[in-house]
Scaffold this motif. Sequence first.
Motif, PDB file in Angstrom:
ATOM      1  N   TRP A  78      18.048 -14.930   5.103  1.00 53.90           N
ATOM      2  CA  TRP A  78      18.455 -15.106   6.496  1.00 53.90           C
ATOM      3  C   TRP A  78      19.880 -14.592   6.713  1.00 53.90           C
ATOM      4  CZ3 TRP A  78      16.168 -16.331  10.986  1.00 53.90           C
ATOM      5  CH2 TRP A  78      16.985 -16.725  12.048  1.00 53.90           C
ATOM      6  N   ARG A  79      20.772 -14.947   5.790  1.00 51.56           N
ATOM      7  CA  ARG A  79      22.157 -14.490   5.904  1.00 51.56           C
ATOM      8  C   ARG A  79      22.258 -12.982   5.710  1.00 51.56           C
ATOM      9  NH1 ARG A  79      24.962 -19.280   2.237  1.00 51.56           N
ATOM     10  NH2 ARG A  79      24.864 -20.936   3.828  1.00 51.56           N
ATOM     11  N   ARG A  90      13.853 -10.861  10.886  1.00 54.55           N
ATOM     12  CA  ARG A  90      15.160 -11.024  10.237  1.00 54.55           C
ATOM     13  C   ARG A  90      14.997 -11.410   8.773  1.00 54.55           C
ATOM     14  NH1 ARG A  90      20.220 -14.708  12.463  1.00 54.55           N
ATOM     15  NH2 ARG A  90      21.341 -14.908  10.498  1.00 54.55           N
ATOM     16  N   LEU A  91      14.052 -12.305   8.492  1.00 57.87           N
ATOM     17  CA  LEU A  91      13.808 -12.696   7.104  1.00 57.87           C
ATOM     18  C   LEU A  91      13.282 -11.531   6.287  1.00 57.87           C
ATOM     19  CD1 LEU A  91      12.227 -16.238   7.531  1.00 57.87           C
ATOM     20  CD2 LEU A  91      14.453 -15.702   6.531  1.00 57.87           C
ATOM     21  N   VAL A 143      12.351 -14.469  14.077  1.00 53.24           N
ATOM     22  CA  VAL A 143      12.811 -14.938  12.770  1.00 53.24           C
ATOM     23  C   VAL A 143      12.147 -14.166  11.642  1.00 53.24           C
ATOM     24  CG1 VAL A 143      12.819 -16.930  11.234  1.00 53.24           C
ATOM     25  CG2 VAL A 143      13.293 -17.243  13.668  1.00 53.24           C
TER      26      VAL A 143
END
Length: 205
Positions: free
Chosen positions: A94-95, A20-21, A17
Amino acid sequence: MNRRLAAAVDVAARHGVAQRLADGSRTLYRRRADALTAWVAAGRRDDLTGWRAALGPLVRLVLLLAAAGLTYRAARAAPWLMWLLAAGWGLAAWRAGAREQPPTEEPETTSEEDPAGAAVALLREVLGDRPAVHLSEVLTHLQKHGQGEGWKVADLRARLEALGVPTDPKVKVGRVPTRGVYRAALDAHFPIEETSPSPTQVDAA
């Protein structure tokens, strides 16, 4: 071999995560900065000259600073607003991080394969018998084999460094110093084992 190595590098670097962030935050920051810069620049009037032409961008810049100041004061007065802002940024990042990830084929790897070792094998393959190689050459090598489409040197650098591969900003190949990898630094971080098969031997297997 190149397909398997590139897939291993990409999967390992994108794992988690936090990665990705981080990717999404960088993308989001660039988009917001570019959009605001364009908005300020669009205030310039072509029908005027001198300071009058620059008055529009100046006014827009002042408005942005005022908005930033009001946001800061609001957050100081109501600290819970920071949580909302952080949550909103995190969701957007995130998106954005998901959209930034290039589509890849399923890696032809086993659960026992070492992604860092695969990346090192790729670098040694491109290095040949030379003491150093530019990341731009490594990226060109990958893209010639149908991998790393849309990547830039910074993307490859981030993936390699996430695997612990050392890069240097002033690697000189010929007379051009730029971002690359020295064989000595690579061997120092990933010593060659006498029993390790070469990339050609791995392919043959």
